[in-house]
Design a protein around this motif. Structure first.
Motif, PDB file in Angstrom:
ATOM      1  N   ARG A   1       0.743  -1.260   0.159  1.00 26.26           N
ATOM      2  CA  ARG A   1       0.077   0.058   0.047  1.00 26.26           C
ATOM      3  C   ARG A   1       0.806   1.304   0.072  1.00 26.26           C
ATOM      4  NH1 ARG A   1      -1.251   3.853   3.292  1.00 26.26           N
ATOM      5  NH2 ARG A   1      -0.184   2.952   5.188  1.00 26.26           N
ATOM      6  N   ARG A   2       1.888   1.308   0.848  1.00 25.24           N
ATOM      7  CA  ARG A   2       2.871   2.504   1.027  1.00 25.24           C
ATOM      8  C   ARG A   2       3.416   2.821  -0.289  1.00 25.24           C
ATOM      9  NH1 ARG A   2       6.016   1.392   6.593  1.00 25.24           N
ATOM     10  NH2 ARG A   2       4.028   1.537   8.017  1.00 25.24           N
ATOM     11  N   CYS A   3       3.838   1.705  -0.966  1.00 22.76           N
ATOM     12  CA  CYS A   3       4.408   1.850  -2.299  1.00 22.76           C
ATOM     13  C   CYS A   3       3.719   2.359  -3.334  1.00 22.76           C
ATOM     14  CB  CYS A   3       5.278   0.527  -2.785  1.00 22.76           C
ATOM     15  SG  CYS A   3       6.348   0.521  -4.063  1.00 22.76           S
ATOM     16  N   ALA A   4       2.524   1.629  -3.381  1.00 24.01           N
ATOM     17  CA  ALA A   4       1.302   1.949  -4.661  1.00 24.01           C
ATOM     18  C   ALA A   4       1.167   3.687  -4.317  1.00 24.01           C
ATOM     19  CB  ALA A   4       0.305   1.255  -4.287  1.00 24.01           C
ATOM     20  N   GLU A   5       0.777   3.912  -3.005  1.00 23.12           N
ATOM     21  CA  GLU A   5       0.190   5.393  -2.884  1.00 23.12           C
ATOM     22  C   GLU A   5       1.658   6.434  -2.970  1.00 23.12           C
ATOM     23  OE1 GLU A   5      -1.798   5.070   1.042  1.00 23.12           O
ATOM     24  OE2 GLU A   5      -3.313   4.215   0.104  1.00 23.12           O
ATOM     25  N   SER A   6       2.770   5.931  -3.095  1.00 17.23           N
ATOM     26  CA  SER A   6       3.818   6.984  -3.370  1.00 17.23           C
ATOM     27  C   SER A   6       3.947   7.260  -4.637  1.00 17.23           C
ATOM     28  CB  SER A   6       5.347   6.319  -2.756  1.00 17.23           C
ATOM     29  OG  SER A   6       5.729   5.184  -3.601  1.00 17.23           O
ATOM     30  N   TYR A   7       3.256   6.559  -5.552  1.00 18.78           N
ATOM     31  CA  TYR A   7       3.440   6.769  -6.942  1.00 18.78           C
ATOM     32  C   TYR A   7       3.393   8.315  -7.507  1.00 18.78           C
ATOM     33  CZ  TYR A   7       3.330   5.400 -12.076  1.00 18.78           C
ATOM     34  OH  TYR A   7       3.898   5.542 -13.357  1.00 18.78           O
ATOM     35  N   ALA A   8       2.562   8.955  -6.798  1.00 18.44           N
ATOM     36  CA  ALA A   8       2.463  10.387  -7.429  1.00 18.44           C
ATOM     37  C   ALA A   8       3.495  11.353  -6.834  1.00 18.44           C
ATOM     38  CB  ALA A   8       0.949  11.016  -6.768  1.00 18.44           C
ATOM     39  N   GLN A   9       4.220  10.888  -5.924  1.00 22.22           N
ATOM     40  CA  GLN A   9       5.544  11.492  -5.299  1.00 22.22           C
ATOM     41  C   GLN A   9       6.459  11.034  -6.378  1.00 22.22           C
ATOM     42  OE1 GLN A   9       5.849  10.258  -1.324  1.00 22.22           O
ATOM     43  NE2 GLN A   9       4.797  11.909  -0.576  1.00 22.22           N
ATOM     44  N   VAL A  10       6.730   9.909  -6.728  1.00 26.25           N
ATOM     45  CA  VAL A  10       7.559   9.485  -7.589  1.00 26.25           C
ATOM     46  C   VAL A  10       7.386  10.220  -8.735  1.00 26.25           C
ATOM     47  CG1 VAL A  10       8.368   7.423  -9.322  1.00 26.25           C
ATOM     48  CG2 VAL A  10       7.818   7.144  -6.718  1.00 26.25           C
ATOM     49  N   LEU A  11       6.293  10.468  -9.405  1.00 26.51           N
ATOM     50  CA  LEU A  11       5.973  11.110 -10.684  1.00 26.51           C
ATOM     51  C   LEU A  11       6.529  12.554 -10.416  1.00 26.51           C
ATOM     52  CD1 LEU A  11       2.945   9.832 -12.150  1.00 26.51           C
ATOM     53  CD2 LEU A  11       5.083   9.321 -12.751  1.00 26.51           C
TER      54      LEU A  11
ATOM     55  N   ASP B   1      18.950  -0.041  -7.781  1.00 29.31           N
ATOM     56  CA  ASP B   1      19.436   1.037  -8.851  1.00 29.31           C
ATOM     57  C   ASP B   1      18.565   0.887 -10.156  1.00 29.31           C
ATOM     58  OD1 ASP B   1      21.268   2.070  -7.146  1.00 29.31           O
ATOM     59  OD2 ASP B   1      22.949   1.077  -7.903  1.00 29.31           O
ATOM     60  N   ALA B   2      18.330  -0.347 -10.768  1.00 27.87           N
ATOM     61  CA  ALA B   2      17.377  -0.505 -11.783  1.00 27.87           C
ATOM     62  C   ALA B   2      15.971   0.350 -11.507  1.00 27.87           C
ATOM     63  CB  ALA B   2      17.432  -1.953 -12.125  1.00 27.87           C
ATOM     64  N   TRP B   3      15.452   0.059 -10.303  1.00 26.19           N
ATOM     65  CA  TRP B   3      14.261   0.585 -10.001  1.00 26.19           C
ATOM     66  C   TRP B   3      14.188   1.983  -9.964  1.00 26.19           C
ATOM     67  CZ3 TRP B   3      10.342  -3.068  -7.732  1.00 26.19           C
ATOM     68  CH2 TRP B   3       9.338  -2.569  -7.408  1.00 26.19           C
ATOM     69  N   ARG B   4      15.485   2.637  -9.418  1.00 26.27           N
ATOM     70  CA  ARG B   4      15.454   4.005  -9.198  1.00 26.27           C
ATOM     71  C   ARG B   4      15.531   4.396 -10.660  1.00 26.27           C
ATOM     72  NH1 ARG B   4      17.637   7.840  -5.753  1.00 26.27           N
ATOM     73  NH2 ARG B   4      18.545   6.334  -4.360  1.00 26.27           N
ATOM     74  N   GLN B   5      16.175   3.982 -11.466  1.00 22.73           N
ATOM     75  CA  GLN B   5      16.361   4.326 -13.127  1.00 22.73           C
ATOM     76  C   GLN B   5      14.951   4.356 -13.583  1.00 22.73           C
ATOM     77  OE1 GLN B   5      19.387   1.977 -14.904  1.00 22.73           O
ATOM     78  NE2 GLN B   5      21.061   2.755 -13.717  1.00 22.73           N
ATOM     79  N   ARG B   6      14.285   3.396 -13.511  1.00 24.20           N
ATOM     80  CA  ARG B   6      12.864   3.126 -14.189  1.00 24.20           C
ATOM     81  C   ARG B   6      12.111   4.570 -13.671  1.00 24.20           C
ATOM     82  NH1 ARG B   6       8.471  -1.005 -12.569  1.00 24.20           N
ATOM     83  NH2 ARG B   6       8.282   0.404 -10.891  1.00 24.20           N
ATOM     84  N   TRP B   7      11.972   4.787 -12.118  1.00 20.58           N
ATOM     85  CA  TRP B   7      11.256   5.643 -11.480  1.00 20.58           C
ATOM     86  C   TRP B   7      11.795   7.144 -12.228  1.00 20.58           C
ATOM     87  CZ3 TRP B   7      10.485   4.161  -5.828  1.00 20.58           C
ATOM     88  CH2 TRP B   7       9.250   3.243  -5.798  1.00 20.58           C
TER      89      TRP B   7
ATOM     90  N   GLN C   1      13.208   7.883 -14.961  1.00 22.17           N
ATOM     91  CA  GLN C   1      12.823   8.003 -16.326  1.00 22.17           C
ATOM     92  C   GLN C   1      11.319   8.294 -16.309  1.00 22.17           C
ATOM     93  OE1 GLN C   1      13.325   4.270 -18.769  1.00 22.17           O
ATOM     94  NE2 GLN C   1      12.680   5.748 -20.700  1.00 22.17           N
ATOM     95  N   VAL C   2      10.390   7.675 -15.699  1.00 17.79           N
ATOM     96  CA  VAL C   2       9.073   7.833 -15.662  1.00 17.79           C
ATOM     97  C   VAL C   2       8.684   9.364 -15.084  1.00 17.79           C
ATOM     98  CG1 VAL C   2       6.924   7.138 -14.474  1.00 17.79           C
ATOM     99  CG2 VAL C   2       8.434   5.531 -15.447  1.00 17.79           C
ATOM    100  N   SER C   3       9.414   9.716 -14.124  1.00 19.02           N
ATOM    101  CA  SER C   3       9.551  10.903 -13.589  1.00 19.02           C
ATOM    102  C   SER C   3       9.693  11.936 -14.736  1.00 19.02           C
ATOM    103  CB  SER C   3      10.134  11.231 -12.308  1.00 19.02           C
ATOM    104  OG  SER C   3      10.063  12.662 -12.005  1.00 19.02           O
TER     105      SER C   3
END
Length: 140
Positions: free
Chosen positions: A18-28, A58-64, A66-68
């Motif tokens: 839940r915490r990860c899913a709800e952080s998506y707006a911050q990630v963007l 690091d791969a996860w960070r890079q994806r986020w 790029q999405v941002s």
């Protein structure tokens, strides 16, 4: 920890998910650090398709990142419609909403994802996004 014993030192998989899913707006918005704390350094992200699996935080960070940077969307929000937890695994069905920046069109699409959690961090991830519905709603 013995098999079947509860891990009381960390939140359960449903809470971490839940915490990860709800952080998506911050990630963007480019604010990644809080969300990355939920990701294990050795995470495996099963993206499938031509991208295949990605490994490591690091791969996860890079994806986020790029999405941002490439985000063509604003006003992103999500509503978790259903969560199912079994052992160390959590599955979410949720609605993702937003606005396409260039056209101003809104969308609301189904997303399903599943994570496996160990020691309070996501160690494995799978995701499905209804991209056909998104394209249709945006007129693409």
């Amino acid at each position: 920890m013995p098999q079947g014993a509860a891990d009381t030192a960390h939140p359960g998989p449903g809470e971490i998910h839940r915490r990860c899913a709800e952080s998506y707006a911050q990630v963007l918005e480019g604010r990644l650090e809080d969300a990355l704390k939920l990701i294990d350094p050795e995470v495996v992200d099963h993206r499938g398709g031509t991208q295949g699996d990605h490994r490591g935080r690091d791969a996860w960070r890079q994806r986020w990142e790029q999405v941002s940077a490439d985000s063509a969307f604003r006003d992103i929000s999500l509503t978790i419609e259903q969560n199912i937890v079994s052992g160390d695994t959590s599955a979410n069905r949720y609605t993702l909403r937003g606005t396409h920046t260039d056209s101003g069109r809104r969308y609301a699409v189904l997303v399903m994802d599943m994570v496996r959690v160990r020691n309070g961090r996501i160690v494995e991830h799978w995701s499905l996004l209804d991209t056909d519905a998104m394209r249709n709603q945006l007129g693409l």
